[in-house]
Each structure stands twice: as structure tokens, then as C-alpha cells.
Design an enzyme around this catalytic site. Structure first.
Site, PDB file in Angstrom:
ATOM      1  N   SER A 135      51.086  19.679 -45.417  1.00 44.30           N
ATOM      2  CA  SER A 135      51.887  19.125 -46.495  1.00 44.30           C
ATOM      3  C   SER A 135      52.868  20.210 -46.922  1.00 44.30           C
ATOM      4  O   SER A 135      52.444  21.292 -47.329  1.00 44.30           O
ATOM      5  CB  SER A 135      50.952  18.750 -47.649  1.00 44.30           C
ATOM      6  OG  SER A 135      51.697  18.386 -48.788  1.00 44.30           O
ATOM      7  N   LYS A 161      53.982  16.433 -43.320  1.00 51.66           N
ATOM      8  CA  LYS A 161      54.225  15.619 -44.522  1.00 51.66           C
ATOM      9  C   LYS A 161      55.208  16.364 -45.407  1.00 51.66           C
ATOM     10  O   LYS A 161      55.028  17.547 -45.697  1.00 51.66           O
ATOM     11  CB  LYS A 161      52.892  15.393 -45.227  1.00 51.66           C
ATOM     12  CG  LYS A 161      52.980  14.876 -46.655  1.00 51.66           C
ATOM     13  CD  LYS A 161      51.604  14.480 -47.171  1.00 51.66           C
ATOM     14  CE  LYS A 161      51.363  15.000 -48.572  1.00 51.66           C
ATOM     15  NZ  LYS A 161      50.018  14.664 -49.080  1.00 51.66           N
ATOM     16  N   LYS A 163      57.155  16.617 -49.061  1.00 47.25           N
ATOM     17  CA  LYS A 163      57.210  16.161 -50.446  1.00 47.25           C
ATOM     18  C   LYS A 163      58.650  15.727 -50.729  1.00 47.25           C
ATOM     19  O   LYS A 163      59.607  16.412 -50.313  1.00 47.25           O
ATOM     20  CB  LYS A 163      56.815  17.299 -51.388  1.00 47.25           C
ATOM     21  CG  LYS A 163      55.343  17.676 -51.278  1.00 47.25           C
ATOM     22  CD  LYS A 163      54.454  16.610 -51.892  1.00 47.25           C
ATOM     23  CE  LYS A 163      53.008  17.070 -51.933  1.00 47.25           C
ATOM     24  NZ  LYS A 163      52.109  16.069 -52.549  1.00 47.25           N
ATOM     25  N   ASP A 188      55.631  12.185 -49.207  1.00 43.71           N
ATOM     26  CA  ASP A 188      54.770  11.995 -50.385  1.00 43.71           C
ATOM     27  C   ASP A 188      55.618  12.188 -51.637  1.00 43.71           C
ATOM     28  O   ASP A 188      56.186  13.261 -51.856  1.00 43.71           O
ATOM     29  CB  ASP A 188      53.625  13.016 -50.356  1.00 43.71           C
ATOM     30  CG  ASP A 188      52.609  12.796 -51.474  1.00 43.71           C
ATOM     31  OD1 ASP A 188      52.789  11.863 -52.290  1.00 43.71           O
ATOM     32  OD2 ASP A 188      51.635  13.570 -51.528  1.00 43.71           O
ATOM     33  N   GLU A 213      53.793   7.990 -49.019  1.00 41.73           N
ATOM     34  CA  GLU A 213      52.635   8.195 -49.900  1.00 41.73           C
ATOM     35  C   GLU A 213      53.044   8.089 -51.369  1.00 41.73           C
ATOM     36  O   GLU A 213      54.001   8.734 -51.806  1.00 41.73           O
ATOM     37  CB  GLU A 213      52.041   9.575 -49.583  1.00 41.73           C
ATOM     38  CG  GLU A 213      50.736   9.875 -50.290  1.00 41.73           C
ATOM     39  CD  GLU A 213      50.138  11.220 -49.829  1.00 41.73           C
ATOM     40  OE1 GLU A 213      50.479  11.694 -48.714  1.00 41.73           O
ATOM     41  OE2 GLU A 213      49.351  11.796 -50.599  1.00 41.73           O
ATOM     42  N   ASP A 238      47.517   7.371 -52.913  1.00 42.11           N
ATOM     43  CA  ASP A 238      46.763   8.593 -53.221  1.00 42.11           C
ATOM     44  C   ASP A 238      46.296   8.478 -54.675  1.00 42.11           C
ATOM     45  O   ASP A 238      45.185   8.000 -54.953  1.00 42.11           O
ATOM     46  CB  ASP A 238      47.676   9.810 -52.968  1.00 42.11           C
ATOM     47  CG  ASP A 238      47.103  11.141 -53.432  1.00 42.11           C
ATOM     48  OD1 ASP A 238      46.045  11.168 -54.080  1.00 42.11           O
ATOM     49  OD2 ASP A 238      47.726  12.196 -53.161  1.00 42.11           O
ATOM     50  N   LYS A 262      40.615  11.588 -51.344  1.00 39.93           N
ATOM     51  CA  LYS A 262      40.370  12.936 -51.877  1.00 39.93           C
ATOM     52  C   LYS A 262      39.047  12.914 -52.619  1.00 39.93           C
ATOM     53  O   LYS A 262      38.847  12.073 -53.512  1.00 39.93           O
ATOM     54  CB  LYS A 262      41.488  13.352 -52.843  1.00 39.93           C
ATOM     55  CG  LYS A 262      42.817  13.617 -52.162  1.00 39.93           C
ATOM     56  CD  LYS A 262      43.857  14.083 -53.161  1.00 39.93           C
ATOM     57  CE  LYS A 262      45.193  14.340 -52.447  1.00 39.93           C
ATOM     58  NZ  LYS A 262      46.288  14.546 -53.416  1.00 39.93           N
ATOM     59  N   GLY A 290      44.616  16.892 -49.592  1.00 39.93           N
ATOM     60  CA  GLY A 290      44.278  18.225 -50.086  1.00 39.93           C
ATOM     61  C   GLY A 290      44.793  18.417 -51.498  1.00 39.93           C
ATOM     62  O   GLY A 290      45.673  17.679 -51.958  1.00 39.93           O
TER      63      GLY A 290
HETATM   64  O1  OSB Z   1      49.676  14.586 -53.499  1.00 35.53           O
HETATM   65  O2  OSB Z   1      48.621  15.229 -51.807  1.00 35.53           O
HETATM   66  C1  OSB Z   1      49.109  15.487 -52.904  1.00 35.53           C
HETATM   67  C2  OSB Z   1      48.758  19.205 -53.724  1.00 35.53           C
HETATM   68  C3  OSB Z   1      48.471  19.142 -55.081  1.00 35.53           C
HETATM   69  C4  OSB Z   1      48.436  17.922 -55.697  1.00 35.53           C
HETATM   70  C5  OSB Z   1      48.672  16.753 -54.971  1.00 35.53           C
HETATM   71  C6  OSB Z   1      48.937  16.805 -53.618  1.00 35.53           C
HETATM   72  C7  OSB Z   1      49.018  18.062 -52.996  1.00 35.53           C
HETATM   73  C8  OSB Z   1      49.361  18.249 -51.591  1.00 35.53           C
HETATM   74  C9  OSB Z   1      48.914  19.530 -50.941  1.00 35.53           C
HETATM   75  O3  OSB Z   1      50.048  17.476 -50.960  1.00 35.53           O
HETATM   76  C10 OSB Z   1      47.922  19.328 -49.874  1.00 35.53           C
HETATM   77  C11 OSB Z   1      47.288  20.629 -49.460  1.00 35.53           C
HETATM   78  O4  OSB Z   1      47.856  21.295 -48.594  1.00 35.53           O
HETATM   79  O5  OSB Z   1      46.220  20.989 -50.014  1.00 35.53           O
HETATM   80 MG    MG Z   2      49.627  12.818 -52.333  1.00 36.26          MG
END
Ligand code: OSB
Ligand code: MG
Length: 370
Positions: A135, A161, A163, A188, A213, A238, A262, A290
């Protein structure tokens, strides 16, 4: 299992690189670790809440409060048949899934260790090697993002992925897709859009994304139904999914085609197992998300991802992408094929570095039998 001790430690851990999402930038993590002693055996859990209430409503401090003032005093000295029974006992506490999950996960680790089996085996996991994705936060400079993607792909990661947020969406995805026509690519939004943005989100259909996402409201299944009707790309939920009931509501109303699972968000392994099982029956792909975890949270993610419903690469990547030194031994690593091996040792299958945790600890609290 009789709960003999609950020890909480808040550790402060500096991320190697800041991580920017549509809801803010994280430089430093404040992570609460749970050490649970049951029948003389220790299990570990990790609170996955963010520092501020911008992903969901929990924070590091709300979890500390709910564990210290309600959950730990309620379970200390009590006997439970299993970690699942502990989960049921904590259910009357409304919400606060991440606080409950940290204790619940620690109990699963302790239960697995007490039976001298791996957590994977206790959960019923079947996979021993997990495809891993990354991510990537929002980059100010698209050139720098493309360089970073090149490094992640060279390391073997199987899915990228990105953001996104309004103004950093279609143009960024277009640049990445042009540079990498064939990679598995997703985005995402962390709830940064509304239904009024549907025309922008529809433009993303052109880029063969595996999913989009959580585009809309953090607790908004209903509007995702309407958006999914308008999109060819599957929506992956999510933030919205806190329980099996939420997953059923979202799948049955076709609000999504994919689910990001999660552990913290669904209050632990007990509920996560039910959700992946339900999704497998319905043919809905699940993957493990994550929360910028330290090693204990990562180890639980690895064990959970060995369940058969996890059919897409997760956001579970190597320790060294986040930390100069992780709190587990060995650290989580990926192979050149972009996979993570599920450990065979008992419990979470990693050793916890108590010395390092001691150095990183900024506050601690212990609950003992009287
Ligand atoms: O939306 O998946 C998410 C990190 C913090 C809060 C929300 C998210 C995330 C990530 C990071 O996308 C995923 C990771 O590498 O741990
Ligand atoms: Mg997410």
C-alpha cells in the site's frame, strides 16, 4: 484458560517513511501491545488503532482507556474455555473492536502456545505461503511514486495499491497504468468521496483496477450500493465492515465485490474467521488489510491470511518497509516471488523482542490477580 495477568505497554515507533492517506500523514506510530498470561503461558496482541479518529472512531488512547478501565479488570482472574469464549465475553462492550481484538488475539496466541500448535493450525489455516502486496501513500510527486513502484515490483510484490484523494486520483492512476500496463493495481480512497463524485470515480473504470477500496463514507454501506451499480470495477469495502453482519449486508445488497478483512476492525480472529468463511461460500474475494502494524500485529495478520478465503494479495508486507528494527524475531520478510511464509512454530510463531520493547515503551500498566 485462567487470565492471570494483562500487561499493557504503549510503544513509540518511528516509520521509515511518512505515510499519507486522504485522512492525514503519519510519521510516528503509538502502538499499544497486550501481553496476556493465561495458565502460565504468555500470548501477545497489538492494538491496530490509529493515533487520531480519522480512519475509524478508535484511537490509541480510546483503546488504552477501554482496556484499562473496562476490559482488563473484567477478564482478570476469569476462566475461559477458549479465545473464542473470551471474545463472546467481551461482546457487551459496544464498538471498540480494536481494543477487544488486541486482547482476543493475545488469547488466541496463548491458546495456540498452550496446545503447542501454530496459530495457523489452531485457526484452521491451510495456506503456507501468502502472496504479498504493498500500500503506497499519497506522493506529492508522481515521478517519485513511479520510482517507488519500480522498487516494490523489483522486490517481488504482487500488487500495488495507491492511496488516492480528490485531485490526486485519475491523473495519478493514469500515469501509473501507462508506466505499468500489466501489473495488478488497486486504489484506496479511505472514504474521501461522496456519491456526487461518481463521474470522477467512473473514469477509473478505464484502468483495469482489481478494485476501488472504500470510496464513500466510513460507515456507509447503503450509498456504496448505488455507486457499485454505476461502476464496472468492483468496490472493496474496508472501513464499513465491523462484523459478519456487515459483510452479509454489503454482499447481499451488492454494495461491494471484494472485502478487505482487518483483524482489529472486526474485533479479532473469531469474527474474521466467520467473515472469510461466509465470503468463500459467496465467491467474494477477501484479502488481509494492514494498519501500519508492528511485528505482533503483522504476525497475527500472517496467521489469519492462511485461511482459505484469502484469495487476493494482502497489504501484509515485510517489516523492513516500515521499521529500522521490528519488535519480532525473525522479522517478517518476503521471498523474491513476493510471498510471505506462514511460520510453523507454536502460537504466532515469532519471538517477541522484550528488550527492544522495553526501550520503546512510553507508558505501561499491569493487571494482576489479587
Ligand atoms: O485503509 O488500508 C487502509 C494504513 C492505515 C490506516 C488505513 C489503511 C492503511 C494502509 C496501510 O493502507 C497498509 C499497511 O501497509 O499496513
Ligand atoms: Mg483501506
Amino acid at each position: 484458560m485462567k487470565i492471570e495477568k494483562v500487561a499493557l505497554r504503549e510503544v513509540s515507533m518511528h516509520l521509515k517513511q511518512p505515510f499519507e492517506t486522504s485522512f492525514g500523514v503519519t510519521h510516528n506510530r503509538r502502538i499499544v501491545l497486550v501481553e496476556l498470561l493465561a495458565d502460565g503461558i504468555t500470548g501477545w496482541g497489538e492494538v491496530t488503532a490509529c493515533e487520531g479518529p480519522y480512519y475509524n472512531s478508535e484511537t490509541t488512547d480510546t483503546a488504552w482507556h477501554v482496556i484499562c478501565d473496562f476490559l482488563a479488570p473484567a477478564i482478570i482472574g476469569k476462566c475461559f474455555d477458549s479465545a473464542e469464549a473470551l471474545a463472546a465475553f467481551m461482546a457487551p462492550v459496544r464498538g471498540h473492536e480494536m481494543a477487544k481484538a488486541a486482547l482476543e488475539c493475545a488469547a488466541w496466541d496463548a491458546e495456540a502456545r498452550s496446545r503447542n500448535v501454530s496459530l495457523r493450525a489452531l485457526l484452521g489455516g491451510t495456506l503456507d505461503s501468502l502472496p504479498s502486496g504493498v500500500s503506497l501513500g499519497i506522493f506529492k510527486d508522481t515521478g517519485a511514486l513511479l520510482d517507488r513502484i519500480a522498487l516494490e515490483l523489483a522486490a517481488g510484490y504482487r500488487r500495488i495499491k495507491l492511496k488516492i484523494k480528490p485531485g490526486r486520483d485519475v491523473c495519478v492512476v493514469k500515469a501509473v497504468r501507462n508506466a505499468y500496463p500489466n501489473i495488478s493495481l488497486t486504489v484506496d480512497a479511505n472514504s474521501a468521496y461522496t456519491l456526487q463524485d461518481a463521474p470522477t470515480l467512473k473514469q477509473l473504470d478505464e484502468f483495469a483496477l482489481d478494485y476501488i477500496e472504500q470510496p464513500l463514507g466510513w460507515n456507509e454501506i447503503y450509498q456504496h450500493i448505488e455507486l457499485q451499480r454505476q461502476l464496472r470495477t468492483p468496490i472493496c469495502l474496508d472501513e464499513c465492515i465491523h462484523s459478519l453482519r456487515d459483510a452479509q449486508a454489503a454482499v447481499e445488497t451488492r454494495a461491494c465485490g471484494v472485502i478487505n478483512l482487518k483483524l482489529g476492525r472486526v474485533s479479532g480472529h473469531t469474527e474474521a474467521r466467520k467473515i472469510q468463511d461466509y465470503c468463500r461460500q459467496k465467491g467474494i474475494p477477501v484479502w488481509c488489510g494492514g494498519m501500519l502494524e508492528a511485528g505482533i500485529g503483522r504476525a497475527h495478520n500472517i496467521a489469519m491470511s492462511s485461511l482459505p478465503g484469502f484469495v487476493m494479495p494482502g497489504d501484509v508486507s515485510a517489516s523492513k518497509r516500515y521499521w529500522d528494527e521490528d519488535i519480532i524475531e525473525p522479522e517478517a520478510t518476503i521471498t523474491s516471488q513476493g510471498t510471505i511464509s506462514v511460520p510453523k512454530g507454536s502460537g504466532i510463531g515469532f519471538e517477541v523482542k522484550r528488550g527492544l520493547i522495553g526501550k520503546l515503551t512510553v507508558r505501561s500498566r499491569e493487571f494482576l490477580l489479587d
